[in-house]
Scaffold this motif. Sequence first.
Motif, PDB file in Angstrom:
ATOM      1  N   ARG A  43       0.817  -1.216   0.000  1.00 14.36           N
ATOM      2  CA  ARG A  43       0.000   0.000   0.000  1.00 14.36           C
ATOM      3  C   ARG A  43       0.847   1.260   0.000  1.00 14.36           C
ATOM      4  N   ARG A  44       1.996   1.197   0.662  1.00 11.53           N
ATOM      5  CA  ARG A  44       2.838   2.396   0.706  1.00 11.53           C
ATOM      6  C   ARG A  44       3.400   2.751  -0.666  1.00 11.53           C
ATOM      7  N   HIS A  45       3.610   1.746  -1.533  1.00 11.86           N
ATOM      8  CA  HIS A  45       4.082   2.034  -2.892  1.00 11.86           C
ATOM      9  C   HIS A  45       3.012   2.765  -3.688  1.00 11.86           C
ATOM     10  N   LEU A  46       1.768   2.329  -3.529  1.00 10.98           N
ATOM     11  CA  LEU A  46       0.681   3.019  -4.227  1.00 10.98           C
ATOM     12  C   LEU A  46       0.550   4.466  -3.767  1.00 10.98           C
ATOM     13  N   ILE A  47       0.705   4.684  -2.467  1.00 14.62           N
ATOM     14  CA  ILE A  47       0.614   6.057  -1.944  1.00 14.62           C
ATOM     15  C   ILE A  47       1.744   6.915  -2.501  1.00 14.62           C
ATOM     16  N   ALA A  48       2.968   6.343  -2.587  1.00 10.02           N
ATOM     17  CA  ALA A  48       4.101   7.103  -3.129  1.00 10.02           C
ATOM     18  C   ALA A  48       3.887   7.455  -4.601  1.00 10.02           C
ATOM     19  N   LEU A  49       3.326   6.527  -5.365  1.00 13.98           N
ATOM     20  CA  LEU A  49       3.052   6.811  -6.775  1.00 13.98           C
ATOM     21  C   LEU A  49       2.044   7.946  -6.929  1.00 13.98           C
TER      22      LEU A  49
END
Length: 266
Positions: free
Chosen positions: A63-69
């Motif tokens: 989920r943190r990767h999606l937020i960073a994107l």
Amino acid sequence: MEDEEGYTALNLQSRKDTSGTASPSGKQGAAVEEEDGYTALNRRPKRDSASPTGRQDGPPCPRRHLIALWIGYIGNVILAAAVIALALQLKGKPGTEAGRSIGPCSENCSAALENFRSRLRSGLCNQNPSSSSVNSTCKFCPEHWRLHRDKCYWPSADIKSWHESQDYCSARRSHLVVIQDKEEKEFIQNITVPGPRYWIGLSLSSSPENKWVWITGLQIDPNLFQEPKGATRNSCAAIKDPMNTITVDKCNTERRWVCQKDTTFL
């Protein structure tokens, strides 16, 4: 067809054996004949790694990767909008290269600069602050330079060759002194130390005539100085006290010198 336990049942009609005997049921272990004459084939289901839609599922994205994107995407949009807004602002701003016009800020700066010049004329030259800089007679020289009429003069305390002295003056936007009249000649005598000789901007030209020429291109005035005789190439002129004579030395001789430059008007 697939039953509840995941096994596949194939309903096949049994063939009548001409011999009147049924095939043994325990030899293959894969087919079982039921009471109604159908044969059930029990086989293990094949494990399929593919999803029901036909696509192979990878590991779930954290989920943190999606937020960073999403944050990066929003940041790029904001940056592009800021660049566009800045370009539009500069395009219509007065006084810029695109506008090609002078805005009120430039006019105010010009007025402030003229007011500052008026204060300097009043403090340095005791002139009326309301007088225009076009007709101003207020002039001054850099620090340690001596003012005389519309020129500034600087006598050295060190010694250099004639060419090195000229280079020193050129680095300060000046040149070796060019004496044009008796009043200037007397002023140079007053600002120099008696005894030492000082280089001036006079040297023997390299032309066949061997004329003495000032650094400005003017020839020597016979009413002001007597032209030295018997000089050879690489000869330069220096002055000594009394100031009615010019001495000739080799240009590589080290002596004091006097620089001269125009004054600055306010």
